[in-house]
Motif scaffolding. Structure first.
Motif, mmCIF file in Angstrom:
data_model
loop_
_atom_site.group_PDB
_atom_site.id
_atom_site.type_symbol
_atom_site.label_atom_id
_atom_site.label_comp_id
_atom_site.label_asym_id
_atom_site.label_seq_id
_atom_site.Cartn_x
_atom_site.Cartn_y
_atom_site.Cartn_z
ATOM 1 N N ILE A 95 3.052 -5.100 2.594
ATOM 2 C CA ILE A 95 2.685 -6.201 1.711
ATOM 3 C C ILE A 95 1.719 -5.607 0.683
ATOM 4 O O ILE A 95 0.677 -5.054 1.054
ATOM 5 C CB ILE A 95 1.997 -7.360 2.469
ATOM 6 N N LEU A 96 2.090 -5.736 -0.584
ATOM 7 C CA LEU A 96 1.313 -5.123 -1.665
ATOM 8 C C LEU A 96 0.872 -6.169 -2.679
ATOM 9 O O LEU A 96 1.573 -7.156 -2.924
ATOM 10 C CB LEU A 96 2.159 -4.075 -2.394
ATOM 11 N N ARG A 97 -0.276 -5.923 -3.279
ATOM 12 C CA ARG A 97 -0.743 -6.707 -4.424
ATOM 13 C C ARG A 97 -1.075 -5.706 -5.520
ATOM 14 O O ARG A 97 -1.956 -4.869 -5.332
ATOM 15 C CB ARG A 97 -1.977 -7.540 -4.072
ATOM 16 N N ALA A 98 -0.347 -5.769 -6.608
ATOM 17 C CA ALA A 98 -0.544 -4.844 -7.730
ATOM 18 C C ALA A 98 -0.579 -3.394 -7.245
ATOM 19 O O ALA A 98 -1.433 -2.607 -7.658
ATOM 20 C CB ALA A 98 -1.810 -5.201 -8.495
ATOM 21 N N GLY A 99 0.320 -3.052 -6.324
ATOM 22 C CA GLY A 99 0.416 -1.688 -5.821
ATOM 23 C C GLY A 99 -0.564 -1.320 -4.724
ATOM 24 O O GLY A 99 -0.480 -0.251 -4.142
ATOM 25 N N SER A 100 -1.489 -2.200 -4.412
ATOM 26 C CA SER A 100 -2.492 -1.950 -3.367
ATOM 27 C C SER A 100 -1.991 -2.499 -2.025
ATOM 28 O O SER A 100 -1.587 -3.662 -1.942
ATOM 29 C CB SER A 100 -3.811 -2.624 -3.744
ATOM 30 N N LEU A 101 -2.036 -1.657 -0.990
ATOM 31 C CA LEU A 101 -1.542 -2.047 0.329
ATOM 32 C C LEU A 101 -2.493 -3.040 0.995
ATOM 33 O O LEU A 101 -3.659 -2.738 1.220
ATOM 34 C CB LEU A 101 -1.386 -0.802 1.214
ATOM 35 N N LEU A 102 -1.962 -4.223 1.305
ATOM 36 C CA LEU A 102 -2.746 -5.250 1.996
ATOM 37 C C LEU A 102 -2.461 -5.259 3.491
ATOM 38 O O LEU A 102 -3.357 -5.498 4.298
ATOM 39 C CB LEU A 102 -2.454 -6.638 1.417
ATOM 40 N N ALA A 103 -1.206 -5.036 3.846
ATOM 41 C CA ALA A 103 -0.818 -5.066 5.260
ATOM 42 C C ALA A 103 0.468 -4.277 5.438
ATOM 43 O O ALA A 103 1.253 -4.132 4.500
ATOM 44 C CB ALA A 103 -0.615 -6.503 5.733
ATOM 45 N N GLN A 104 0.642 -3.768 6.654
ATOM 46 C CA GLN A 104 1.898 -3.100 6.978
ATOM 47 C C GLN A 104 2.267 -3.480 8.398
ATOM 48 O O GLN A 104 1.398 -3.788 9.220
ATOM 49 C CB GLN A 104 1.778 -1.593 6.816
ATOM 50 N N GLY A 105 3.563 -3.490 8.656
ATOM 51 C CA GLY A 105 3.981 -3.913 9.980
ATOM 52 C C GLY A 105 5.361 -3.432 10.345
ATOM 53 O O GLY A 105 6.010 -2.699 9.597
#
Length: 144
Positions: A95-105
Protein backbone atom coordinates in the motif's frame (compact mmCIF):
# COMPACT_ATOMS: atom_id res chain seq x y z
CA UNK A 1 0.02 -9.51 -19.48
CA UNK A 2 1.45 -9.43 -15.97
CA UNK A 3 0.51 -11.19 -12.77
CA UNK A 4 0.98 -7.90 -10.98
CA UNK A 5 -1.59 -5.15 -10.78
CA UNK A 6 -2.09 -1.67 -9.42
CA UNK A 7 -5.34 -0.32 -8.04
CA UNK A 8 -5.99 3.20 -6.85
CA UNK A 9 -8.40 4.25 -4.12
CA UNK A 10 -9.05 7.21 -1.87
CA UNK A 11 -9.42 6.78 1.90
CA UNK A 12 -13.00 7.32 2.99
CA UNK A 13 -13.90 8.97 6.29
CA UNK A 14 -15.62 5.76 7.46
CA UNK A 15 -12.28 3.92 7.18
CA UNK A 16 -10.62 6.11 9.82
CA UNK A 17 -10.67 5.95 13.60
CA UNK A 18 -11.16 8.72 16.15
CA UNK A 19 -7.51 9.75 15.67
CA UNK A 20 -8.07 10.28 11.93
CA UNK A 21 -5.89 7.30 11.03
CA UNK A 22 -7.08 4.39 8.89
CA UNK A 23 -8.27 1.57 11.12
CA UNK A 24 -5.96 -1.46 10.78
CA UNK A 25 -8.50 -3.98 9.46
CA UNK A 26 -9.18 -1.84 6.38
CA UNK A 27 -5.80 -2.82 4.96
CA UNK A 28 -7.02 -6.43 4.66
CA UNK A 29 -10.11 -5.16 2.84
CA UNK A 30 -7.86 -3.21 0.47
CA UNK A 31 -5.82 -6.37 -0.13
CA UNK A 32 -9.07 -8.00 -1.27
CA UNK A 33 -9.76 -5.06 -3.59
CA UNK A 34 -6.28 -5.46 -5.06
CA UNK A 35 -6.51 -9.20 -5.70
CA UNK A 36 -10.05 -8.96 -7.09
CA UNK A 37 -8.92 -6.30 -9.56
CA UNK A 38 -5.79 -8.27 -10.45
CA UNK A 39 -7.82 -11.36 -11.33
CA UNK A 40 -10.22 -9.19 -13.32
CA UNK A 41 -7.31 -7.57 -15.21
CA UNK A 42 -5.94 -10.96 -16.32
CA UNK A 43 -9.39 -12.05 -17.48
CA UNK A 44 -10.26 -14.29 -14.53
CA UNK A 45 -12.78 -12.49 -12.32
CA UNK A 46 -13.91 -14.35 -9.20
CA UNK A 47 -17.17 -15.16 -10.96
CA UNK A 48 -15.22 -17.50 -13.26
CA UNK A 49 -13.97 -19.43 -10.23
CA UNK A 50 -17.51 -19.63 -8.85
CA UNK A 51 -18.82 -20.87 -12.21
CA UNK A 52 -16.30 -23.74 -11.94
CA UNK A 53 -17.60 -24.55 -8.43
CA UNK A 54 -14.55 -23.07 -6.71
CA UNK A 55 -13.94 -20.62 -3.91
CA UNK A 56 -10.78 -19.11 -2.46
CA UNK A 57 -10.55 -19.50 1.31
CA UNK A 58 -8.04 -17.32 3.13
CA UNK A 59 -5.77 -19.59 5.19
CA UNK A 60 -3.09 -17.04 6.06
CA UNK A 61 -2.99 -13.23 6.22
CA UNK A 62 -0.38 -10.80 7.47
CA UNK A 63 0.16 -7.06 7.34
CA UNK A 64 3.12 -4.94 8.40
CA UNK A 65 2.13 -1.32 9.07
CA UNK A 66 4.89 1.21 8.39
CA UNK A 67 3.21 4.64 8.16
CA UNK A 68 -0.38 5.73 8.77
CA UNK A 69 -2.88 6.48 6.03
CA UNK A 70 -5.39 9.25 6.70
CA UNK A 71 -8.72 10.45 5.42
CA UNK A 72 -8.70 11.53 1.75
CA UNK A 73 -5.23 10.11 1.02
CA UNK A 74 -4.96 8.71 -2.49
CA UNK A 75 -3.47 5.23 -2.23
CA UNK A 76 -2.10 2.70 -4.65
CA UNK A 77 -2.46 -1.02 -3.95
CA UNK A 78 0.19 -3.10 -5.69
CA UNK A 79 -0.84 -6.75 -5.79
CA UNK A 80 1.29 -9.59 -7.10
CA UNK A 81 0.67 -13.29 -7.40
CA UNK A 82 3.70 -14.83 -5.72
CA UNK A 83 2.90 -18.49 -6.24
CA UNK A 84 0.21 -20.60 -7.86
CA UNK A 85 -0.19 -24.31 -7.21
CA UNK A 86 -2.98 -26.74 -8.03
CA UNK A 87 -4.37 -26.21 -4.52
CA UNK A 88 -3.48 -22.65 -3.51
CA UNK A 89 -2.44 -19.17 -4.55
CA UNK A 90 -0.30 -16.67 -2.60
CA UNK A 91 -0.40 -12.90 -3.02
CA UNK A 92 1.84 -10.08 -1.83
CA UNK A 93 0.68 -6.49 -1.39
CA UNK A 94 2.08 -3.02 -0.97
CA UNK A 95 0.00 0.00 0.00
CA UNK A 96 1.64 3.21 -1.19
CA UNK A 97 0.93 6.92 -0.91
CA UNK A 98 2.82 9.03 -3.44
CA UNK A 99 5.40 6.25 -3.74
CA UNK A 100 5.93 5.95 0.02
CA UNK A 101 5.34 2.49 1.52
CA UNK A 102 2.59 2.56 4.15
CA UNK A 103 1.98 -1.16 4.57
CA UNK A 104 2.90 -4.49 3.06
CA UNK A 105 1.31 -7.86 3.43
CA UNK A 106 0.62 -11.34 2.22
CA UNK A 107 -2.34 -13.66 1.92
CA UNK A 108 -2.50 -17.34 1.05
CA UNK A 109 -5.72 -18.85 -0.30
CA UNK A 110 -6.81 -22.45 -0.62
CA UNK A 111 -8.99 -23.47 -3.56
CA UNK A 112 -12.15 -25.03 -2.13
CA UNK A 113 -15.20 -26.71 -3.65
CA UNK A 114 -18.84 -25.89 -2.91
CA UNK A 115 -18.78 -28.26 0.07
CA UNK A 116 -15.90 -26.28 1.62
CA UNK A 117 -13.26 -28.97 1.04
CA UNK A 118 -9.91 -28.29 -0.57
CA UNK A 119 -9.99 -28.69 -4.33
CA UNK A 120 -7.42 -29.50 -6.98
CA UNK A 121 -7.97 -27.06 -9.84
CA UNK A 122 -6.30 -29.28 -12.46
CA UNK A 123 -9.79 -30.64 -13.04
CA UNK A 124 -11.06 -27.22 -14.15
CA UNK A 125 -10.59 -25.06 -17.21
CA UNK A 126 -9.05 -22.40 -14.99
CA UNK A 127 -5.89 -24.41 -14.40
CA UNK A 128 -4.79 -24.22 -18.02
CA UNK A 129 -5.38 -20.46 -18.04
CA UNK A 130 -3.49 -19.90 -14.79
CA UNK A 131 -0.71 -22.20 -15.93
CA UNK A 132 -0.38 -20.24 -19.16
CA UNK A 133 0.27 -17.04 -17.20
CA UNK A 134 2.56 -18.76 -14.72
CA UNK A 135 4.61 -20.57 -17.36
CA UNK A 136 5.47 -17.26 -18.93
CA UNK A 137 7.36 -16.64 -15.66
CA UNK A 138 6.05 -13.13 -15.50
CA UNK A 139 7.33 -11.50 -12.31
CA UNK A 140 8.96 -14.77 -11.27
CA UNK A 141 5.68 -16.63 -10.77
CA UNK A 142 5.74 -20.35 -11.46
CA UNK A 143 3.10 -23.04 -11.50
CA UNK A 144 3.71 -26.13 -9.42
Amino acid sequence: MELKGKTRLRVRYAETDQMGIVYHSNYLIWFEVGRTELFREIGLPYTRFEEQGLGLAVIEASCRYRKPARYDDELEIVTEIEKITTRSVAFSYQILRAGSLLAQGKTVHLFINKQGHHADIRDTGLWSELQLFANRKINGVSAQ
